[in-house]
Motif scaffolding. Structure first.
Motif, PDB file in Angstrom:
ATOM      1  N   ASP A 277      25.392  29.982 -22.013  1.00  0.00           N
ATOM      2  CA  ASP A 277      25.844  30.016 -20.629  1.00  0.00           C
ATOM      3  C   ASP A 277      27.337  30.314 -20.523  1.00  0.00           C
ATOM      4  OD1 ASP A 277      23.286  29.450 -19.652  1.00  0.00           O
ATOM      5  OD2 ASP A 277      23.582  27.292 -19.946  1.00  0.00           O
ATOM      6  N   ALA A 278      27.822  30.299 -19.288  1.00  0.00           N
ATOM      7  CA  ALA A 278      29.215  30.670 -19.034  1.00  0.00           C
ATOM      8  C   ALA A 278      30.240  29.758 -19.716  1.00  0.00           C
ATOM      9  CB  ALA A 278      29.467  30.718 -17.523  1.00  0.00           C
TER      10      ALA A 278
ATOM     11  N   ARG B  46      23.032  38.338 -15.628  1.00  0.00           N
ATOM     12  CA  ARG B  46      23.724  37.281 -16.357  1.00  0.00           C
ATOM     13  C   ARG B  46      25.114  37.692 -16.842  1.00  0.00           C
ATOM     14  NH1 ARG B  46      23.900  32.533 -16.206  1.00  0.00           N
ATOM     15  NH2 ARG B  46      23.817  31.989 -18.409  1.00  0.00           N
TER      16      ARG B  46
ATOM     17  N   ASN C 169      24.918  39.746 -23.546  1.00  0.00           N
ATOM     18  CA  ASN C 169      24.296  40.006 -22.234  1.00  0.00           C
ATOM     19  C   ASN C 169      24.605  41.391 -21.684  1.00  0.00           C
ATOM     20  OD1 ASN C 169      22.976  37.320 -21.421  1.00  0.00           O
ATOM     21  ND2 ASN C 169      25.076  36.665 -21.874  1.00  0.00           N
TER      22      ASN C 169
ATOM     23  N   ILE D  45      28.306  35.510 -15.696  1.00  0.00           N
ATOM     24  CA  ILE D  45      29.136  34.786 -16.660  1.00  0.00           C
ATOM     25  C   ILE D  45      30.589  35.242 -16.562  1.00  0.00           C
ATOM     26  CG2 ILE D  45      29.606  34.530 -19.138  1.00  0.00           C
ATOM     27  CD1 ILE D  45      26.542  34.469 -19.536  1.00  0.00           C
TER      28      ILE D  45
END
Length: 565
Positions: free
Chosen positions: A344-345, A486, A335, A490
């Motif tokens: 995702d995180a 993002r 990202n 994150i």
């Protein structure tokens, strides 16, 4: 607690005017502080559950910003384009008309928007070359160095070197950036001049003085020689280099220095050069960029960047890496910049550990230390836990620590604290905070963004205002937001969690290098973290620096690194 009308107004105002971002953040911090003060018990607050109105307005504003899209260069004011430059700079049209001037250039050169470039006190040959270069800027790619020359400053009589570079177009208008060149002598350039052109060490010093803009009498005084001797040596330098005058010498050295510092040059057979960048293909169809800083054949050290810092280093750091034979291998996390997204995180540090293994395989590294810089520390510990003996030592530089108590947020500066509180207690509201910050950066608000981070931290504020460091920080901000919000979102999630279990899953020796004036991660929390890690951890405290320690005194970090290489 309901949202105040002022907060709601600022939520939407920030979508129209990015420079209201600071007002939004200040108002949001007041609201958060009030809610936290009324919280019954630490760690049990859920901001989202009790405030659906705020969430609704935040989501609407985020949707507006996404619909508006990112503001490119063409959308910024002309003033913002040059104000973001840390050096004296002007924007010039092909006709030679100056269309924007930053404050440093106005003070140094005495020019204003609307003036012609001819009003600068340029060498005759230099002015001619600038005119020719302006005539062809439409054919050149952005970033291309077109020419260099000297200019006389009526302010202080100095004669700095200025470089003309093709700037990104403004709409369909080709423009060029004329700025004081960031040229400092490189020992590698000196070696080249001695080995290829036969210059003596004394003649190299003469060339160095000319590049620095020193008159012959000043060079003579500094070298303890007569002015006539310096003039004779200058003629010898020009003769050996087959040049006609000092202006040609300046252009030649500037060109060599640009090649020496070029970030994307690959060596033979696809091997990455001493300071370069490569891209690794990861399955499935993911790309991971890797920067390399330091000499070919240098001892490899993995360097994991933080949330906003990127991979920029100072010239002094590059020189130290060369002298000590250390090569930083710097993967760009998913990202960030041009590296592909990867989920995702939750689990991001653990997934990135697999990427690090691929990077080590690519470079043929069996085992080496890993540096985690700032927010990169959590990723360094994750890599150590997952890769075992392949990571020889963990070195945390101004690194974050696990958040074992939300009281750790209390010592943070206001801007970092409001982001931390939002990430911890209201993560669904974080996208607007991130996206509005990106809008500020896109509109040329780099300095406003930096001031908000460091105004209440005088040590770091002074470091951040060093022109070279500010340029690195500015590039780091853009490195983070290239693909949107993002990467920031994150990382914000990671750094506000208690990741103690991840750290304790590693077994390698740990060095925690930290500045006593760090405003974000309090020194005592670092000592406490070391205590929980036990005998394998050692804290090394910098007595005078803060979070930006690596930029202010990289030798401190490299001295410690030498102990584990």
């Amino acid at each position: 607690m309901e949202a105040t009308p002022k907060l709601i107004d600022l939520v939407y105002a920030s979508t129209i005017d990015p420079h209201r971002y600071d007002d939004l953040m200040a108002c949001w911090q007041v609201h958060l502080d009030e809610v936290l003060a009324a919280s019954p018990q630490e760690g049990e607050l859920d901001l989202e559950a009790g405030q659906p109105e705020i969430e609704r307005h935040f989501n609407r504003a985020f949707a507006i910003l996404e619909r508006l899209g990112r503001q490119g260069v063409e959308g910024r004011s002309l003033g913002a384009l040059v104000d973001g430059e840390s050096r004296p700079a002007v924007l010039v049209e092909p006709s030679g008309r100056i269309i924007a001037v930053n404050g440093r250039a106005r003070a140094l050169f005495g020019v204003s928007s609307g003036d012609k470039v001819d009003m600068l006190s340029l060498e005759a040959a230099g002015l001619s070359n600038i005119r020719k270069a302006l005539g062809r800027i439409a054919e050149e790619p952005p970033g291309r160095l077109l020419t260099v020359t000297r200019v006389l400053s009526p302010h202080d009589g100095s004669t700095p070197i200025v470089a003309l570079t093709r700037a990104p177009a403004i709409g369909d208008r080709p423009v060029a950036l004329l700025s004081v060149a960031d040229i400092e002598w490189s020992e590698r350039i000196g070696d080249l001049l001695r080995q290829v052109f036969g210059l003596t060490p004394a003649e190299c010093e003469i060339a160095r003085g000319i590049i620095a803009g020193l008159p012959a009498n000043r060079v003579a005084k500094e070298r303890g020689r007569s002015e006539q001797t310096v003039k004779t040596q200058t003629k010898s330098v020009l003769r050996k280099l087959e040049l006609h005058n000092q202006a040609e010498l300046v252009r030649m050295i500037a060109g060599l220095m640009q090649m020496d510092a070029a970030p994307d040059l690959l060596g033979p057979a696809g091997r990455i050069g001493a300071n370069g960048r490569t891209t690794i293909m990861l399955a499935p169809s993911r790309l991971l960029d890797v920067s390399v800083i330091g000499p070919l054949g240098g001892r490899p050290v993995l360097f994991i960047h933080g949330m906003l810092d990127g991979h920029g280093v100072t010239r002094a750091t590059r020189s130290l890496l060369e002298e000590r034979g250390i090569r930083l291998i710097c993967p760009v996390r998913p990202n960030f910049d041009r590296s592909s997204p990867d989920g995702d995180a939750p689990g991001a540090p653990w997934r990135f550990a697999s990427d690090i293994a691929a990077v080590m395989d690519h470079f043929g590294i069996a085992s080496c230390p890993i540096i985690g810089h700032m927010a990169g520390s959590v990723y360094a510990f994750a890599a150590a836990a997952r890769l075992g003996s392949r990571i020889a030592h963990i070195v945390s530089v101004s690194g974050g620590v696990p958040i074992v108590s939300t009281s750790q947020f209390a010592t943070m500066p206001p801007r970092q604290r409001v982001v931390a509180h939002t990430a911890r207690f209201a993560p669904k509201l974080l996208p607007l905070i991130m996206r509005a910050g990106i809008a500020l950066l896109d509109s040329g608000g780099d300095r406003a963004f930096m001031r908000a981070l460091y105004t209440s931290a005088p040590v770091d504020f002074n470091v951040a205002n060093i022109p070279e460091v500010f340029a690195i920080l500015r590039d780091g901000y853009r490195f983070t937001v290239t693909q949107g919000h993002r990467a920031f979102e994150i990382d914000a999630h990671q750094v506000v969690q208690d990741w103690s279990e991840l750290a304790e899953s590693s077994s390698q020796p740990v060095l925690l290098l930290h500045g006593r004036s760090d405003p974000v991660v309090d020194m005592q929390t670092v000592r406490d973290f070391a205590g929980r890690l036990g005998e394998r951890a050692e804290v090394i405290e910098h007595p005078t620096q803060g979070q930006l320690m690596f930029y202010a005194d990289s030798g401190f970090a490299l001295d410690a690194l030498e102990r584990v290489l």
